[in-house]
Design a protein around this motif. Structure first.
Motif, short mmCIF file in Angstrom:
data_model
loop_
_atom_site.label_atom_id
_atom_site.label_comp_id
_atom_site.label_asym_id
_atom_site.label_seq_id
_atom_site.Cartn_x
_atom_site.Cartn_y
_atom_site.Cartn_z
N PHE A 430 8.52 -3.74 0.24
CA PHE A 430 8.45 -2.70 -0.79
C PHE A 430 9.84 -2.15 -1.09
N ALA A 431 9.96 -1.59 -2.30
CA ALA A 431 11.17 -0.87 -2.73
C ALA A 431 10.71 0.40 -3.44
N ASN A 432 11.40 1.50 -3.17
CA ASN A 432 10.98 2.80 -3.68
C ASN A 432 12.15 3.48 -4.38
N ALA A 433 11.93 3.86 -5.65
CA ALA A 433 12.95 4.57 -6.42
C ALA A 433 12.49 6.01 -6.65
N GLY A 434 12.66 6.85 -5.63
CA GLY A 434 12.38 8.28 -5.76
C GLY A 434 10.92 8.65 -5.85
N HIS A 435 10.01 7.71 -5.55
CA HIS A 435 8.59 8.00 -5.67
C HIS A 435 8.04 8.60 -4.38
N ASN A 436 6.84 9.22 -4.47
CA ASN A 436 6.19 9.74 -3.28
C ASN A 436 6.04 8.62 -2.23
N PRO A 437 6.42 8.87 -0.99
CA PRO A 437 6.20 7.85 0.03
C PRO A 437 4.72 7.50 0.15
N PRO A 438 4.34 6.22 -0.03
CA PRO A 438 2.93 5.85 0.08
C PRO A 438 2.39 6.07 1.49
N LEU A 439 1.08 6.21 1.57
CA LEU A 439 0.38 6.41 2.84
C LEU A 439 -0.06 5.06 3.39
N LEU A 440 0.28 4.79 4.64
CA LEU A 440 -0.21 3.60 5.32
C LEU A 440 -1.06 4.08 6.49
N LEU A 441 -2.38 3.91 6.35
CA LEU A 441 -3.31 4.35 7.39
C LEU A 441 -3.74 3.13 8.20
N ARG A 442 -3.42 3.16 9.47
CA ARG A 442 -3.78 2.05 10.33
C ARG A 442 -5.28 2.08 10.66
N ALA A 443 -5.79 0.94 11.06
CA ALA A 443 -7.22 0.83 11.37
C ALA A 443 -7.63 1.76 12.49
N ASP A 444 -6.67 2.11 13.38
CA ASP A 444 -6.98 3.02 14.48
C ASP A 444 -6.71 4.48 14.12
N SER A 445 -6.56 4.78 12.80
CA SER A 445 -6.39 6.14 12.26
C SER A 445 -4.97 6.68 12.37
N ARG A 446 -4.01 5.89 12.85
CA ARG A 446 -2.63 6.36 12.86
C ARG A 446 -2.11 6.46 11.43
N LEU A 478 -3.45 0.84 2.55
CA LEU A 478 -2.25 1.32 1.86
C LEU A 478 -2.68 2.10 0.63
N VAL A 479 -2.17 3.34 0.51
CA VAL A 479 -2.50 4.18 -0.66
C VAL A 479 -1.19 4.57 -1.33
N VAL A 480 -1.01 4.10 -2.57
CA VAL A 480 0.14 4.46 -3.40
C VAL A 480 -0.35 5.48 -4.43
N PHE A 481 0.37 6.59 -4.60
CA PHE A 481 -0.16 7.67 -5.44
C PHE A 481 0.97 8.37 -6.17
N SER A 482 0.63 8.98 -7.30
CA SER A 482 1.58 9.83 -8.02
C SER A 482 1.47 11.26 -7.50
N ASP A 483 2.45 12.10 -7.84
CA ASP A 483 2.44 13.47 -7.30
C ASP A 483 1.34 14.33 -7.88
N GLY A 484 0.66 13.84 -8.93
CA GLY A 484 -0.50 14.58 -9.44
C GLY A 484 -1.61 14.67 -8.42
N ASP A 535 -0.41 17.58 -13.28
CA ASP A 535 0.28 16.35 -13.64
C ASP A 535 -0.73 15.22 -13.67
N ASP A 536 -0.30 14.07 -14.24
CA ASP A 536 -1.16 12.90 -14.27
C ASP A 536 -1.50 12.46 -12.84
N LEU A 537 -2.69 11.91 -12.68
CA LEU A 537 -3.18 11.52 -11.36
C LEU A 537 -3.39 10.01 -11.34
N THR A 538 -2.67 9.30 -10.45
CA THR A 538 -2.79 7.85 -10.36
C THR A 538 -2.86 7.44 -8.89
#
Length: 546
Positions: A430-446, A478-484, A535-538
């Motif tokens: 992945f590469a991130n240009a100033g976006h909200n850090p995505p959430l990575l939820l492991r199968a064991d809830s970490r 993996l959950v990628v989301f906008s700040d909305g 804000d917009d929600l994505t």
């Protein structure tokens, strides 16, 4: 036990028609959006989701859904959910609704015509006139002449005219009514400037004192003879144009002045009287109300046209976003976008490759509404141009930044996240240009946050971006989301936040990506409780199944 009486809404529309709706089911929404059960897309005063009617046993509650212009219940601002009673009146946008028992009879009055013995006779206590005689005005007394002028003005003002035609007609009626020879009609703009809208004659010289008195104290002014008035007989600008008698009256609606009418005559063949001043004042008031109605009608027409065009733009924009996520071996994918206005500045997409990998992208243009939407569509075209399966995500994002900096206005930028996922191996790049850090939820809830990245696109043209790697295991989400998403607020002003997002995803981590996405949207809806999204929600959800 007698069955509960059904309830209904009688909806009075701006076109004068009344629609009667029987309230059925448990939840009915009203607004401009096509997703509402009661849809009024042409009413620019409504929000897309304006109000909701909710069944409570045999009764119904009404709730404002955070609408822009608000809702009135019996002339009081509606806050929260309120239980309705038969006869209650609800005003939303340009609609007036009456909540009532279905089929309840409306009040009636008995009228009987009786014939009198002396019918047809005109007695000394009977006065007879007709409209034709009043409009003729040739042999009428002063009061009747004024009545004739007002009736004529009323008839003319009732006709549908454009504002320029209306201004000219009002001035012509005023000059004719008081027997003036010249006149000018001016409206006052927001900055206080007077603008000539119609004139008969030229080179008007109007006293600033008269102007200020009309506009500031709401008085009408009559000067019978400028040659006998000490305030004017020394004014060469007035004497030079041979004005002998003049009047000025405010264009007034309630307590608001929107301009003035000025009329004069160069001779004293007919001197203006107090009755003339009264007549001009009443006509100016009537004309002002008609002008305001015409202005509001034009504004409403423009708003309806704009709303229609925005709906069309929103439909075009929706077609630029994927209707559904692709089928990729080893992955379960879903995506969702909800603009906070009719059109938005968020963009997402999926790009599957023959290698079995899939690219997921999410961009968020700064700002809202149409400007952000146009930039988003330009940005999407650039992404599509560079989206062939890349060897280096860092190189793709670096090039996108240079293109964005070249074409993006100085006060705008774009946050952007892009990743490549291999569902069979679980490799995530992945590469991130100033976006909200995505959430990575492991199968064991970490809970992990992918916080590596650089600044938003379009700010530093020569910025170079890096890429990072992670490994997805079976059941990882993996959950990628906008700040909305995280900025959504409840009525108390508290944000939904990252921790609450992680909690909802964790509770539903064993479910499908679509169910996880629905759970997050449902949690946000409950959290905001009708508060408009800031804000917009994505959202993009990727769950590894392999």
């Amino acid at each position: 036990m007698a069955p509960a009486r059904a309830r209904e809404l009688r909806i009075q529309c701006p076109d004068g028609l009344t629609k009667t709706i029987t309230l059925q089911g448990d939840h009915i929404t009203l607004g401009r959006s096509s997703t509402t059960e009661l849809c009024f897309p042409e009413d620019a005063g409504l929000s897309r989701q304006h109000i909701a009617f909710e069944r409570e046993g045999d009764d119904w509650d009404v709730r404002d859904l955070g609408s822009k212009n608000g809702t009135l219940l019996n002339n009081n601002r509606l806050n929260g959910a309120v239980r309705l009673r038969p006869g209650d009146r609800i005003a939303a946008g340009h609609l007036v609704m009456v909540y009532d028992d279905q089929g309840r009879a409306q009040p009636t009055a008995d009228v009987t015509f009786v014939q009198l013995a002396s019918e047809g006779e005109v007695t000394s206590s009977t006065v007879v006139t007709d409209l034709k005689g009043l409009l003729g005005g040739k042999t009428l007394e002063t009061g009747a002449v004024q009545m004739s002028a007002l009736i004529k003005a009323g008839n003319e003002l009732a006709r549908d005219r454009s504002l320029p035609e209306l201004f000219q007609m009002i001035l012509d009626l005023s000059i004719e009514a008081v027997g003036a020879e010249r006149g000018v009609l001016m409206t006052q703009e927001a900055d206080g400037e007077l603008v000539v809208r119609s004139a008969k004659g030229s080179a008007f010289r109007i006293s600033t004192a008269v102007r200020d008195r009309v506009l500031n104290t709401h008085d009408s002014v009559l000067v019978r003879d400028t040659m006998l008035d000490d305030a004017f007989k020394q004014r060469q600008s007035i004497v030079g144009q041979r004005v002998r008698t003049f009047m000025a009256a405010p264009l007034q609606t309630k307590d608001r002045i929107i301009g003035l009418i000025y009329v004069d005559s160069p001779s004293l063949t007919r001197v203006f009287t107090k009755d003339d001043l009264n007549l001009l004042t009443v006509m100016a008031n009537t004309a002002a109300i008609r002008i305001e109605h015409a202005r509001l009608a034009e504004i409403e027409h423009q708003e309806r046209m704009m709303a229609h065009e925005l709906d069309q733009a929103a439909e075009i924009q929706r077609r630029f976003l994927p209707a559904q996520a692709p089928q990729v071996p080893g992955l379960d994918l879903s995506g969702h976008n909800a603009p906070c206005r009719t059109v938005g500045g968020d963009y997402f997409d999926f790009f599957p490759y023959p290698s079995g990998r899939v690219a997921m992208v999410l961009g968020d243009v700064s700002g809202k509404g149409m400007p952000a939407s146009l930039l988003m569509m330009q940005f999407q075209a650039r992404v599509q141009l560079l989206i062939e399966e890349p060897e280096s995500l860092a190189a793709v994002v670096t090039r996108l930044n240079r293109l964005t900096a070249t074409n993006c206005p100085a006060n705008r930028f774009i946050t952007f996240f892009m990743c490549l996922v291999d569902g069979m191996t679980g490799e995530l790049v992945f590469a991130n240009a100033g976006h909200n850090p995505p959430l990575l939820l492991r199968a064991d809830s970490r809970v992990e946050w992918l916080d590596a990245g650089g600044c938003p696109l379009g700010i530093i043209p020569m910025m170079k971006y890096d890429e990072a790697r992670e490994q997805l295991g079976p059941g990882d989400v993996l959950v990628v989301f906008s700040d909305g998403v995280t900025d959504a607020m409840n009525p108390q002003g508290n944000e939904f936040g990252e921790a609450r997002l992680a909690e909802v995803v964790s509770e539903h981590r064993a479910e499908s990506s679509a169910e996880i996405l629905d759970a997050v949207n449902h949690a946000i809806t409950n959290w905001t409780a009708g508060t408009p999204l800031p804000d917009d929600l994505t959202l993009l959800v990727a769950r590894r199944t392999g």
